[in-house]
Design a protein around this motif. Structure first.
Motif, PDB file in Angstrom:
ATOM      1  N   ARG A 304       3.227  11.343   9.083  1.00  0.00           N
ATOM      2  CA  ARG A 304       3.018  10.492   7.910  1.00  0.00           C
ATOM      3  C   ARG A 304       3.854  11.053   6.774  1.00  0.00           C
ATOM      4  O   ARG A 304       3.768  12.239   6.453  1.00  0.00           O
ATOM      5  CB  ARG A 304       1.552  10.466   7.506  1.00  0.00           C
ATOM      6  N   LYS A 306       4.732  10.404   2.795  1.00  0.00           N
ATOM      7  CA  LYS A 306       4.272   9.642   1.627  1.00  0.00           C
ATOM      8  C   LYS A 306       4.664  10.363   0.353  1.00  0.00           C
ATOM      9  O   LYS A 306       4.958  11.550   0.358  1.00  0.00           O
ATOM     10  CB  LYS A 306       2.756   9.438   1.674  1.00  0.00           C
ATOM     11  N   ASP A 326       4.753   5.261   1.922  1.00  0.00           N
ATOM     12  CA  ASP A 326       3.680   5.664   2.846  1.00  0.00           C
ATOM     13  C   ASP A 326       4.065   5.158   4.233  1.00  0.00           C
ATOM     14  O   ASP A 326       3.698   4.063   4.647  1.00  0.00           O
ATOM     15  CB  ASP A 326       2.342   5.076   2.394  1.00  0.00           C
TER      16      ASP A 326
END
Length: 469
Positions: A304, A306, A326
């Protein structure tokens, strides 16, 4: 018929082993067995294997190496991004920090790496170390000669001691025969009143003393047989039937000098090895070159990415609030990431470590040179001393042979005088003891001359068992 054939076959196969078990081992068999069992020789040979391993290690140093490594784990990293001031007046003016942001990357990571290296040039150090190791190997092999000579000397001493014991037994047996004859003469003389009971008792005392010497002989013989068994591993039954004879060693003048001694030759090769070691240490200032290649794999799984702030600015006039990053990619892979090339290492200044190593090698050579000088002095004196001892021991054989002949004639005369009542038993016993002592001293002179001969041959590294047995 079948049983008879089996018996014949078994007898045919067993007979040589039986004959060997009953035959006396010669000196060569004793020596060969001792060479295999000697602890000092085996230990030295085992230690020398380390030098062989060092040689193989130096040969393999130019072989390529391949190393594979990898790791897996959870990754969570945050990078702080600070935007600089952008001033393009009169068109754009963005103050510093207007677009500050935190970029966060998280997920499970995997990294794999393969490194290959190969030394191309060591500055000459490996070449000199190889030659130094070769000289060291020659030095160690030469020192094996000295250890083998020590084994020969030990076996020869034990073998000659056994011969000395055997000859002593023969001397005692001859003394016993003569005393038995003289005892019968003394019995008759006592019956005729020609000697006193006291004189007769002296004959008995002489026989008792001879019996005690026989017991002493058996004890010494068993001790020598045990020693030979320990040295050679040959069973005592075969050793017991050895019947060696002592004879003088006839030596010509030495054909070699003390320079041929193993210690001197070993030190010479050690000094040569030290020279190569010095040259090897001097290469610290020469660049080393090696070939390198690497392959990487980098992967990020369940990741992930972000940001804490918008990466797309807001547009209030349009009612747009902007957007943050994101992103949840399935995986991110970098494969392959390859690097290859040639690298070098040049120690321009190493804190004088290379210089100190070179000086240490020079001191090592100086120590070996001093040892050689000292060894030459001691070996020169040793050669002169052994030559003198050999000459004296050879002259002693001639002297003891004459003493034995005189003692033998004296005993013959004493026996005649005792037989005709012209002397007492004490004179006969004295003559008998003198002959026994003279014969034993003659055998000891032979033993000592052989020992002196062996040491003289060893003085110039010319030990030859064919001159002994």
């Amino acid at each position: 018929m079948k049983n008879n054939l089996l018996i014949f076959t078994f007898s045919f196969l067993a007979f040589p082993a039986f004959c060997r078990a009953q035959s006396a081992p010669d000196f060569k068999e004793l020596l060969d067995s001792a060479m295999v069992r000697d602890s000092d020789l085996k230990m030295q040979i085992t230690q020398n294997k380390l030098t062989d391993l060092d040689g193989h290690k130096l040969k393999d140093i130019f072989l390529p190496t391949l190393e594979v490594s990898g790791q897996a784990g959870y990754l969570n990293a945050t990078a702080r991004l600070t935007s600089p001031e952008i001033n393009l007046a009169p068109f754009i003016n963005i103050p510093e920090g207007s677009f500050n942001n935190n970029l966060n990357v998280s997920g499970f990571s995997g990294i794999a790496k393969a490194d290959a290296k190969m030394l191309l040039y060591s500055g000459g150090k490996v070449k000199y170390l190889k030659k130094a190791n070769e000289e060291k190997k020659i030095s160690e092999d030469i020192l094996l000669e000295k250890t083998k000579d020590d084994v020969v000397a030990n076996i020869s001493r034990a073998y000659d001691q056994l011969a000395l014991i055997h000859q002593s037994k023969k001397v005692l047996d001859e003394s016993k025969k003569r005393l038995d004859i003289n005892r019968k003469t003394a019995d008759k003389a006592l019956g005729y009143g020609l000697i006193t009971p006291y004189d007769h008792k002296k004959i008995e005392l002489a026989q008792a003393a001879l019996d005690a010497k026989m017991v002493e002989y058996e004890g010494k013989k068993e001790l020598l047989l045990t020693q030979l068994y320990i040295l050679t591993g040959i069973n005592k039954e075969r050793l017991r039937i050895i019947d060696p004879v002592l004879s003088p060693v006839e030596l010509l003048s030495s054909e070699k000098g003390i320079e041929e001694r193993a210690e001197v030759r070993a030190l010479e090769h050690g000094i040569t090895a030290a020279d190569y070691k010095i040259k090897a240490e001097r290469t610290w200032m020469i660049p080393k070159v090696q070939l390198m290649a690497s392959a990487y794999y980098i992967g990020l799984y369940g990741s992930r990415i972000k940001t804490s702030e918008n990466v797309i600015p807001a547009v209030p006039a349009l009612g747009y609030e902007g957007a943050k990053l994101d992103w949840k990619p399935t995986n991110i892979n970098i494969l392959p990431l390859l690097t290859a090339g040639v690298g070098f290492k040049w120690e321009i200044f190493d804190g004088k470590e290379g210089k100190h190593a070179e000086e240490t090698a020079k001191v090592g050579k100086e120590v070996l040179q001093n040892k050689k000088e000292d060894a030459l002095k001691k070996l020169t004196l040793n050669l002169a001393n052994n030559q003198t001892n050999y000459n004296i021991a050879t002259a002693q054989i001639t002297l003891k042979a004459k003493e034995k002949e005189l003692a033998k004639n004296a005993l013959i005369q004493a026996e005649k005088e005792f037989r005709y009542g012209m002397s007492k038993s004490s004179q006969l016993i004295d003559a008998e003891n003198d002959l026994e002592a003279a014969e034993l001293e003659y055998q000891n002179a032979l033993f000592n001359q052989r020992r002196a001969g062996i040491e003289l041959m060893r003085s110039t590294q010319e030990l030859d068992i064919t001159k002994l047995y």
